[in-house]
Write a protein that holds these residues in place. Sequence first.
Motif, PDB file in Angstrom:
ATOM      1  N   VAL A  36       0.864  -1.193   0.000  1.00 36.08           N
ATOM      2  CA  VAL A  36       0.000   0.000   0.000  1.00 36.08           C
ATOM      3  C   VAL A  36       0.898   1.240   0.000  1.00 36.08           C
ATOM      4  CG1 VAL A  36      -1.839   1.244   1.204  1.00 36.08           C
ATOM      5  CG2 VAL A  36      -1.766  -1.257   1.263  1.00 36.08           C
ATOM      6  N   GLU A  50     -12.898   2.488   8.551  1.00 35.17           N
ATOM      7  CA  GLU A  50     -12.314   1.162   8.806  1.00 35.17           C
ATOM      8  C   GLU A  50     -12.105   0.886  10.290  1.00 35.17           C
ATOM      9  OE1 GLU A  50      -9.458   0.085   5.910  1.00 35.17           O
ATOM     10  OE2 GLU A  50      -8.459  -1.355   7.213  1.00 35.17           O
ATOM     11  N   LEU A 101     -11.587  -4.265   4.713  1.00 35.59           N
ATOM     12  CA  LEU A 101     -12.014  -3.237   3.771  1.00 35.59           C
ATOM     13  C   LEU A 101     -10.889  -3.016   2.771  1.00 35.59           C
ATOM     14  CD1 LEU A 101     -14.634  -1.427   3.949  1.00 35.59           C
ATOM     15  CD2 LEU A 101     -13.174   0.354   4.884  1.00 35.59           C
ATOM     16  N   GLY A 112     -10.286  -2.589  -1.778  1.00 33.52           N
ATOM     17  CA  GLY A 112     -10.899  -2.574  -3.100  1.00 33.52           C
ATOM     18  C   GLY A 112     -11.807  -1.359  -3.138  1.00 33.52           C
ATOM     19  N   THR A 113     -11.529  -0.456  -4.086  1.00 28.75           N
ATOM     20  CA  THR A 113     -12.198   0.851  -4.049  1.00 28.75           C
ATOM     21  C   THR A 113     -12.660   1.297  -5.430  1.00 28.75           C
ATOM     22  OG1 THR A 113     -10.671   1.445  -2.277  1.00 28.75           O
ATOM     23  CG2 THR A 113     -11.846   3.262  -3.306  1.00 28.75           C
ATOM     24  N   GLU A 146      -7.070  -8.329  -4.422  1.00 28.41           N
ATOM     25  CA  GLU A 146      -6.534  -7.422  -3.402  1.00 28.41           C
ATOM     26  C   GLU A 146      -7.284  -7.645  -2.078  1.00 28.41           C
ATOM     27  OE1 GLU A 146      -6.537  -3.417  -5.013  1.00 28.41           O
ATOM     28  OE2 GLU A 146      -6.359  -2.635  -2.969  1.00 28.41           O
ATOM     29  N   HIS A 184     -16.368   0.641  -1.215  1.00 22.80           N
ATOM     30  CA  HIS A 184     -15.312  -0.336  -0.947  1.00 22.80           C
ATOM     31  C   HIS A 184     -15.882  -1.750  -0.957  1.00 22.80           C
ATOM     32  CE1 HIS A 184     -12.325   2.583   0.263  1.00 22.80           C
ATOM     33  NE2 HIS A 184     -13.058   3.049   1.255  1.00 22.80           N
ATOM     34  N   ALA A 208      -4.394  -4.166   4.429  1.00 23.92           N
ATOM     35  CA  ALA A 208      -5.193  -3.084   3.830  1.00 23.92           C
ATOM     36  C   ALA A 208      -4.439  -1.764   3.850  1.00 23.92           C
ATOM     37  CB  ALA A 208      -6.515  -2.929   4.570  1.00 23.92           C
ATOM     38  N   VAL A 209      -3.507  -1.604   4.794  1.00 18.79           N
ATOM     39  CA  VAL A 209      -2.761  -0.337   4.858  1.00 18.79           C
ATOM     40  C   VAL A 209      -1.245  -0.515   4.699  1.00 18.79           C
ATOM     41  CG1 VAL A 209      -4.460   0.983   6.165  1.00 18.79           C
ATOM     42  CG2 VAL A 209      -2.797  -0.411   7.415  1.00 18.79           C
ATOM     43  N   LEU A 215      -7.719   6.597   8.984  1.00 22.78           N
ATOM     44  CA  LEU A 215      -7.669   6.917   7.547  1.00 22.78           C
ATOM     45  C   LEU A 215      -8.492   8.170   7.285  1.00 22.78           C
ATOM     46  CD1 LEU A 215      -8.407   3.358   6.111  1.00 22.78           C
ATOM     47  CD2 LEU A 215      -6.172   4.447   6.312  1.00 22.78           C
ATOM     48  N   ARG A 216      -8.432   8.662   6.047  1.00 23.13           N
ATOM     49  CA  ARG A 216      -9.201   9.844   5.601  1.00 23.13           C
ATOM     50  C   ARG A 216      -9.026  10.967   6.624  1.00 23.13           C
ATOM     51  NH1 ARG A 216     -12.092   5.749   2.462  1.00 23.13           N
ATOM     52  NH2 ARG A 216     -10.269   4.422   2.422  1.00 23.13           N
ATOM     53  N   GLY A 226      -3.791   6.695   0.742  1.00 23.39           N
ATOM     54  CA  GLY A 226      -3.003   5.668   0.058  1.00 23.39           C
ATOM     55  C   GLY A 226      -3.890   4.737  -0.734  1.00 23.39           C
ATOM     56  N   ALA A 227      -3.245   3.813  -1.459  1.00 20.58           N
ATOM     57  CA  ALA A 227      -3.985   2.834  -2.257  1.00 20.58           C
ATOM     58  C   ALA A 227      -3.182   1.540  -2.315  1.00 20.58           C
ATOM     59  CB  ALA A 227      -4.220   3.374  -3.662  1.00 20.58           C
ATOM     60  N   GLY A 228      -3.908   0.438  -2.348  1.00 21.38           N
ATOM     61  CA  GLY A 228      -3.262  -0.878  -2.384  1.00 21.38           C
ATOM     62  C   GLY A 228      -2.769  -1.190  -3.786  1.00 21.38           C
ATOM     63  N   GLU A 252      -7.385   7.270  -7.180  1.00 18.36           N
ATOM     64  CA  GLU A 252      -8.005   6.713  -5.960  1.00 18.36           C
ATOM     65  C   GLU A 252      -7.578   7.496  -4.714  1.00 18.36           C
ATOM     66  OE1 GLU A 252      -8.027   2.397  -5.661  1.00 18.36           O
ATOM     67  OE2 GLU A 252      -7.853   2.582  -3.477  1.00 18.36           O
ATOM     68  N   LYS A 309      -9.920   9.656  -1.988  1.00 20.02           N
ATOM     69  CA  LYS A 309      -9.825   9.421  -0.537  1.00 20.02           C
ATOM     70  C   LYS A 309      -9.435  10.693   0.225  1.00 20.02           C
ATOM     71  CE  LYS A 309      -8.793   4.485  -0.736  1.00 20.02           C
ATOM     72  NZ  LYS A 309      -7.705   3.511  -0.890  1.00 20.02           N
TER      73      LYS A 309
HETATM   74  C1  LIG Z   1      -4.974   3.293   2.530  1.00 22.99           C
HETATM   75  C2  LIG Z   1      -6.215   3.769   2.544  1.00 22.99           C
HETATM   76  O1  LIG Z   1      -7.335   2.976   2.462  1.00 22.99           O
HETATM   77  C3  LIG Z   1      -7.243   1.560   2.507  1.00 22.99           C
HETATM   78  C4  LIG Z   1      -7.033   0.989   1.174  1.00 22.99           C
HETATM   79  C5  LIG Z   1      -8.095   0.598   0.378  1.00 22.99           C
HETATM   80  C6  LIG Z   1      -7.840   0.135  -1.037  1.00 22.99           C
HETATM   81  O2  LIG Z   1      -6.673   0.071  -1.450  1.00 22.99           O
HETATM   82  O3  LIG Z   1      -8.808  -0.168  -1.769  1.00 22.99           O
HETATM   83  C7  LIG Z   1      -9.404   0.612   0.868  1.00 22.99           C
HETATM   84  C8  LIG Z   1      -9.639   0.921   2.156  1.00 22.99           C
HETATM   85  C9  LIG Z   1      -8.536   1.071   3.119  1.00 22.99           C
HETATM   86  O4  LIG Z   1      -8.274  -0.156   3.712  1.00 22.99           O
HETATM   87  C10 LIG Z   1      -6.489   5.229   2.716  1.00 22.99           C
HETATM   88  O5  LIG Z   1      -7.676   5.596   2.811  1.00 22.99           O
HETATM   89  O6  LIG Z   1      -5.554   6.023   2.785  1.00 22.99           O
END
Ligand SMILES: C=C(O[C@@H]1C=C(C(=O)O)C=C[C@H]1O)C(=O)O
Length: 479
Positions: A238, A285, A300, A302-303, A329, A364, A391-392, A434-435, A449-451, A464, A468
Amino acid sequence: MAIDQGKIQRLWTEQDEERLISTVTRAKMQAMDSGVTAIACVQIRFTREFDWIDSFEQNQLNVDFQVLWHDADQPFGHMLAVGTTVSQMWQDATVLDDIRSYWSSVNKQLVGEDATHVQFFCELAFDPRAPRDDVWSMWPSGLFTLPHLLFRDDEHGTTLLMTVAVTHEIDVQSEVELLSREVQMLCEKKGFKSRVKEAEDRVKVVNPTLTSTDRLVFQRAVADVSEKITQGKFAKVVLARRVVLQRKQSFSMGTALRDLQMRYRSGVLFAVMWKNQIFMGATPERLVQSTNGHIQIDCLAGTTIRGQDEQADRELARNLLESSKDRNEHAHVLNGIVQDVQDIVRNLTFPEIPVIRQLANVQHLYTPVSGDISHESTVLDLVLRLHPTPAVAGLPKRAAMQEIRSQEGMDRGFYAGPLGFMDVKGDGAFNVALRCALIDDQQAVLFAGAGIVSDSNPLAEFAETKWKLLPMQTALEQE
Ligand SMILES: C=C(O[C@@H]1C=C(C(=O)O)C=C[C@H]1O)C(=O)O
């Protein structure tokens, strides 16, 4: 010293007053016998008109530490912690092992029937091993606090739990009088700063300036990491970035918190004041919640965005559910969670297929995980096992953490760290921060961030992070 009965009677009843005096007296005797400071705990019903956000923003007692918490998914989810009775701070990785022993040693100091209502607040950095950088220089890696005053809501209104550190030397009457004066001060609302709008405060937010990780740097990191994933170095990493907002006047905390509360009607709204900075956000989360040993964990990951209307929303949700990239993911995160807790959680249960969790700005993939722990285990044991979830951070954890340190070139601080509370039995709730943003007067630093997996698209992952960032950005731009 004589107590002003008139004032006290309006704050609490005569029975409350008697309980206060007798509990502080008992604590003094315990301190005398043991030679260790005791902590008197008394809870009263608070009958004054009370506004959670205003009280937080006004900080009438001028304390260094406050926490505002609102769990929109609970019937009575409001809490406000004001000041510190005792606390422990950690600057390094030892934090994870020390909290449990600190918690049990403070538990032994508690005196009074209301000790069962005590609640500790705990905040941990995402990566306690990483050095704190300029943005987070004021903050430790871990903070565990027994608040001095704790307001909570329930079906009858508001309760106030007071805790006081008592030595063998204190004068009981003056101690109770001091408490009464503090609570009185909290009730004196001096003009509701949050509602007073000065002309200068209407200055528009200066365009967000991207620092540390700008678009190209972030996209290059995504491409690099996803290449490494294809080569089999990790399953998932992530990556996060931060954005700095500058304003010509101080940010209005009350306005921002009210905006978040209005728009985000699920998840937890939080604000932690530490010295003169505020770490706040609206996170969807839950890391783990334990109620009488029954635990719930959110998976949580997948976005996608929200659509313009219901039909577009449904279409986007269906695509997300059918996206093999997002489902993979999500599966990585779920497997990681199950592996981390299965040796201490019985009756581990989760549905086979994720559902959609819709927020105001994004949707999500979500799998609720539940189970039971024995009473030797606490919510903190689960926090320490789960954090950082895939997830993080990513998978495998250790390699993903190293990659994050070298790719991001910034300190996440408390962003993506565990944030929550725990009671004397070891039940409690922790969320993933988060957020969120760290506010220092006229500057706000926002994180998202994003996975990243093997087929991640750098442009899509950057977009993404923008979605966020939006909740905090919008809240902070309110006039
Ligand atoms: C890393 C964040 O969110 C995380 C990553 C997500 C994803 O990659 O889809 C979704 C929800 C959270 O677990 C963030 O909000 O900064």
